[in-house]
Design an enzyme around this catalytic site. Structure first.
Site, short mmCIF file in Angstrom:
data_model
loop_
_atom_site.label_atom_id
_atom_site.label_comp_id
_atom_site.label_asym_id
_atom_site.label_seq_id
_atom_site.Cartn_x
_atom_site.Cartn_y
_atom_site.Cartn_z
N LYS A 125 55.40 48.17 58.70
CA LYS A 125 54.42 48.00 57.63
C LYS A 125 53.83 46.59 57.66
CE LYS A 125 53.19 50.37 54.87
NZ LYS A 125 52.02 51.30 54.86
N TYR A 127 61.32 49.88 59.50
CA TYR A 127 60.28 50.34 58.59
C TYR A 127 59.43 49.17 58.08
CZ TYR A 127 58.19 51.33 54.06
OH TYR A 127 57.31 51.39 53.01
N THR A 140 54.06 47.76 51.13
CA THR A 140 55.32 47.68 50.40
C THR A 140 55.76 46.23 50.23
OG1 THR A 140 57.69 48.20 50.59
CG2 THR A 140 56.48 48.01 52.63
N ASP A 141 56.57 45.99 49.20
CA ASP A 141 57.15 44.66 49.02
C ASP A 141 58.23 44.36 50.06
OD1 ASP A 141 59.16 46.32 48.03
OD2 ASP A 141 59.30 45.34 46.08
N GLU A 142 58.67 45.37 50.78
CA GLU A 142 59.74 45.15 51.76
C GLU A 142 59.29 44.26 52.93
OE1 GLU A 142 62.32 48.48 52.72
OE2 GLU A 142 61.45 49.62 51.06
#
Length: 346
Positions: free
Chosen positions: A159, A155, A130-132
């Site tokens: 990741k 989260y 994810t870009d998060e």
């Protein structure tokens, strides 16, 4: 190719399964069937001779070894993950166990299989992230593949940890890997706890439509079928050890997404008052990242991929799908946490 897809009964994973089989690949769908999984998502391909299902948790190393030995895959596409930020705030332990420890066990099972097979150059381990992991942007700028990691929720931290493991297994053991980091996905079969399905379903039910803070958080929205196409492109043509950012080139504020959906529903399912009357601004999520935006230059220039669905087109298609598939989403509304405000324990 024969591809193991982990998390293939989830939202993005099922789109990959459907598209991969449509493209002529064989797929082994490996899923633990936790709360957000739904085998109805792959019902359209379940009877295909190219499809197999394995009810396996990626934290179970022995089961993973059995799956590799039984199916002899050419590639792994690793999508299985706990992915809801609000749930990670309330219960981070599950995110650490699945996203970090689960990825470790999957990497080790894949490496053992790859070594036993003689380390074929053709094998691929594709890790989907994810870009998060990059943190939060201000009003300008975009994430590139070289942006330093700065995760800000349990989260995204989990990741980021899994991304680092995959890179380490490539550098240390030579495992042939590719990585992708995507922007916010939306579309059919989206589990009804994320923003867009919540807006649609609350609007239809006459309930308040919750918007965190002032709704000014910005996301780059990627239609899920475009994402699946990009993932298969990277799997087959991405350079080993390389990461690719996948974006929808569709930045929008959350409040604008909500208002667009309300306008679509006003046309398609009109009622006495506009749906925007149901918008309710609620206390913001703890540590809510202001803005994400993807620079997709690498995947566009190296692999020739770019999204095909505009935000207006994608929202229209998504609303149409939810209006036409009430049996699917009603069956999921009784699952744990659906319809509740999560992420407030922080």
């Amino acid at each position: 190719m024969k591809i193991i897809v982990t998390g293939g009964a989830g939202f993005i994973g099922s789109a990959v399964v459907r598209q991969a089989i449509g493209a002529g690949h064989e797929v082994v769908n490996l899923d633990a069937l936790t709360y957000a999984a739904c085998l109805d998502n792959v019902a359209s391909v379940a009877d295909s001779p190219s499809y197999a299902f394995e009810h396996v948790d990626i934290r179970d190393r022995a089961a993973l070894d059995r799956v590799f030995d039984t199916h002899q895959p050419d590639a792994v596409m690793h999508l299985a993950a706990e992915s809801h930020v609000d749930r990670s705030i309330d219960g981070p332990g599950t995110f650490i166990e699945t996203n970090i420890l689960g990825t470790f066990h999957l990497l080790e099972a894949a490496r053992a299989y790859w070594v036993k097979a003689g380390k074929p150059d053709s094998f691929r381990f594709h890790h989907i992230s994810t870009d998060e992991v990059y943190g939060s942007l201000g009003e300008t700028g975009q994430f590139t593949e070289d942006t330093p990691y700065d995760p800000r929720s349990p989260y995204s931290a989990s990741k980021a940890g899994s991304d680092h493991l995959v890179r380490a297994w490539h550098e240390t053991y030579g495992l042939p890997v590719v990585l992708t980091n995507c922007s916010n996905n939306y579309g059919p079969f989206h589990f009804p706890e994320k923003l867009i399905p919540v807006v649609i379903l609350n609007a239809l039910a006459g309930k308040p439509i919750p918007v965190y803070g002032k709704g000014e958080n910005v996301r780059d929205w990627l239609f899920v079928e475009d994402h699946a196409d990009a993932l298969l492109t990277v799997l087959q043509r991405g350079a080993l050890g390389r990461s690719y950012n996948i974006g929808g080139e569709n930045e929008a504020r959350n409040i604008d997404i909500v208002r667009s959906i309300c306008a679509i529903l006003d046309r398609k399912r009109p009622k006495d008052a506009p749906y925007t009357d149901q918008i309710s601004f609620v206390t913001d999520r703890p540590g809510h990242d202001l803005r994400y935006a993807i620079d997709p230059t690498r995947i566009r220039e190296e692999l020739g991929w770019r999204p095909s669905v505009t935000l207006d087109q994608g929202l229209e298609r998504t609303v149409d799908w939810y209006l036409g598939n009430e049996d699917w989403w009603r069956a999921l509304q009784s699952r744990e946490g659906v319809g509740e405000r999560l992420g407030v324990k922080g």
